[in-house]
Design a protein around this motif. Structure first.
Motif: not given
Length: 687
Positions: A65-71, A167-173, A490-500, A526-527
């Protein structure tokens, strides 16, 4: 002058000390925080004892999760601890209960808890703290945390709208990231017959799970295999989430009577099972047995919901039959070693036939069906899910389209069930849930539309079910800061593109620019989610029907749609088109604006059309679909080459519903087009 400088220095120092002493922002809010001086910066090591299996499990999940979220690249080691280490270990701290933990932040960040669940929740808190700073540092201090309520849940209706397993799998994450620990999956249901010409035979129904006992029962427009469902249980457990599967009987049962008409009640409608029929009991006994029996059951978790709500109480005979039915299936579920969960309309169906209460969980949604204080007196454990507070029915015109998060945050806790208020900490109240009910099949609602409603609700209920009435952050502040948190690693169902480091409200910028877009090009996105602007210039050449501009796993945008050759898009099995075709041998500049309410097309700076929510009338099954190509498929695949497309059309003028036409714009891969496309840009806002 020196006095002024000293005063400014003192003010800055005090502000810094106040900032350090403030409780770190997390969702849910931590229950206890004592600040210390300094900040912690990880050096990339996670230390835990080799023999501590719970700590080892949690440590390895944290590395991913640290790799997916924070790199960040963490490694799990054992042995001597060093400054900069994240330390994870179990400790005998019974006062923290099954889910509590401590996070001790100094030279090291130590997560200690009596259980694996507590350790896991501690890592969620640490990750949320780390993701809010550019250098992923966290303030030093002692954090002690445990929930007020053990049951913190969400129910999703998959019966009336197929919700893909992905989506259910993303939801539980996501739920695990916010310490929400129960997902109730509503596996069967049906639409309302007034939207289908008042004809039960034409009314939508679905049972979403693979079934060998009754071949042909499983819905054809989207379903889950048994193995997929087992895998969902396993993933959810790794995220601290329990799956409660629900087979809803004896009402809401049209899928079963469509399959076997002899099961239907002749008095109360085909969505009611005939409670006087031995065949009904035989049918359902075998159905539950398929998912509960054996060494490797499909329903892996400890609890199973049997429905039992909204059945007729027209006469006392049917009331007693309903009570006997409820008791039978409580005991059947218990026979297989599970705890039964019921909606349990026992105020609605008062009678003499005994219904087991001890060890049974009841979802309390409407006090007229089950009065909570009476149910407590009978011995049921209650889950607070009051319809007037926490029911989302997308685009229906009743209940909530989006929950009133401010009112819930400020005034509601799981101790509030309709007009009954219990003491906080009442042992009868297990916790709370919210729900998404997809009452109107065919209304155009996409999974993205549902998710946009779920996220603020989930964050709000996470806060209130964990902290009860103890939230301390003003709602206006909380509602702004919640947007700074990710959905999950690792989840971005809202499709947000953010600047740190840029607040979400100010993050308005061009996120993608391609001077030339070539066929089959891919992008790093992706979107793009709402609110967005996509703009590009097209030097038009004749395009065949079905020509794709961009697609992703969730949607396809067409330069020429498969039916009429218009500009349009498809998602969730729906095809939506603008009343516009690309003009031959011309150059045009196209702009698409997308919001949670509409998609707007402009050509050369002039608005051509808005696809907004429209009122429509629903068709019968014979006219609801057009088939493109030679094959048919369910709604869980958005490649429209040879597939079945949903077209609501006029069937009954007396039964209107709202049809939603929205798009999270796909950007993963360009299609095969002949036109020349230049100046392709994507903006994270509406200009």
């Amino acid at each position: 002058m020196k006095k002024i400088l000293f005063l400014l220095f003192a003010i800055c120092l005090c502000a810094d000390l106040v900032a350090q002493s403030e409780k770190p922002f997390t969702i849910p809010e931590v229950s206890g925080w004592t600040a210390a001086e300094g900040v912690f910066a990880s050096t990339g090591r996670i230390v835990c004892p080799k023999k501590d299996k719970a700590a080892q499990q949690v440590a390895h999940r944290l590395t991913l999760d640290a790799r997916l979220l924070l790199g960040l690249a963490f490694e799990v080691v054992s042995g001597k601890e060093r400054p900069g280490d994240v330390v994870i270990r179990t400790e005998d701290m019974r006062s923290l209960g099954d889910e509590g933990y401590q996070l001790r932040i100094g030279e090291r960040a130590e997560i200690v808890a009596p259980t694996e669940t507590g350790l896991y929740w501690g890592t969620r808190t640490l990750l949320q703290m780390m993701e809010q700073t550019a250098g992923h540092t966290v303030p030093c201090g002692l954090l002690t945390d445990r929930p007020q309520y053990a049951h913190r849940g969400f129910l999703i209706d998959c019966g009336r709208k197929y919700i893909p397993m992905d989506y259910l799998k993303q939801l539980v994450r996501i739920m695990g990231y916010y310490k929400m620990n129960v997902l109730q999956v509503h596996l069967n249901d049906n639409g309302f017959k007034q939207y289908f010409g008042n004809d039960w035979q034409l009314t939508q129904s679905a049972f979403r799970l693979e079934c060998d006992t009754y071949p042909g029962l499983t819905a054809r427009d989207g379903s889950y295999t048994k193995q997929e469902f087992r895998e969902l249980f396993a993933l959810a457990a790794a995220c601290g989430v329990e799956i409660i599967p629900e087979i809803d009987v004896p009402a809401h049962s049209l899928a079963f009577t469509h399959y076997r008409p002899s099961l239907a009640s002749k008095q109360y409608g085909s969505d009611h099972l005939d409670l006087g029929s031995a065949e009904v009991y035989s049918f359902l006994d075998n159905l539950f047995k398929e998912y509960l029996e054996g060494e490797n059951p499909v329903f892996v978790g400890p609890r199973v919901c049997i429905g039992t709500d909204e059945y007729s109480n027209a006469n006392q005979e049917v009331v007693e039959q309903f009570r006997a039915f409820t008791d039978h299936y409580i005991r059947l579920v218990e026979h297989y070693g599970k705890t039964a969960v019921v909606w349990g309309a026992l105020t609605h169906t008062k009678g003499q036939t005994p219904v087991k209460a001890d060890g049974v969980v009841m979802n309390c949604w409407y006090n007229g069906f089950a009065k909570p204080s009476d149910m407590k007196a009978l011995g049921y454990k209650l889950v607070s899910i009051p319809d007037g507070d926490v029911y989302i029915v997308p685009a229906a015109g009743y209940y909530y389209d989006y929950l009133n998060s401010e009112r819930l945050y400020n005034n509601w806790t799981p101790a509030h069930i309709g007009n009954e208020v219990f003491a906080e900490g009442d042992s009868a109240i297990l916790g709370g849930m919210f729900a998404v009910w997809n009452d109107h099949p065919g209304n155009g609602i996409s999974v993205k539309d549902i998710h946009h409603r779920v996220m603020p609700a989930l964050q709000t209920l996470a806060a209130k079910c964990w902290s009860g009435g103890e939230v301390s952050i003003p709602y206006a502040v909380w509602n702004t800061q919640r947007l700074q948190l990710s959905e999950a690693p690792g989840v971005n169902e809202l499709g947000r593109v953010r600047t740190a480091g840029v607040p979400a409200a100010e993050d308005c910028r061009k996120v993608l620019y391609m001077p030339v877009l070539n066929p089959n090009d891919s992008t790093p996105l992706c979107e793009i989610g709402w609110d967005y602007t996509v703009q590009f210039t097209v030097s038009v050449k004749p395009e065949e029907k079905g020509t794709i501009l961009f697609q992703s796993p969730n949607a396809t945008f067409y330069l020429s749609d498969p039916i009429d050759g218009k500009l349009g898009f498809a998602r969730d099995g729906y095809l939506e088109t603008f009343n516009y075709r690309l003009p031959a041998d011309r150059q045009v500049c196209l702009t698409i604006h997308g919001t949670p309410d509409k998609v707007v097309l402009s050509v050369d700076g002039n608005k051509v059309e808005e696809l907004t929510r429209e009122t429509l009338f629903v068709a019968d099954d014979a006219h609801r679909y057009r088939v493109v190509g030679n094959t048919q498929r369910g709604q869980n695949n958005d490649n429209l080459d040879g597939e079945q497309i949903w077209y609501p059309q006029v069937y009954s003028q007396g039964s209107k519903m709202y049809h939603v036409r929205t798009l999270v714009f796909p950007l993963q891969r360009a299609g095969q087009f002949k036109s020349t496309i230049t100046e392709f840009s994507v903006l994270n806002y509406l200009p």
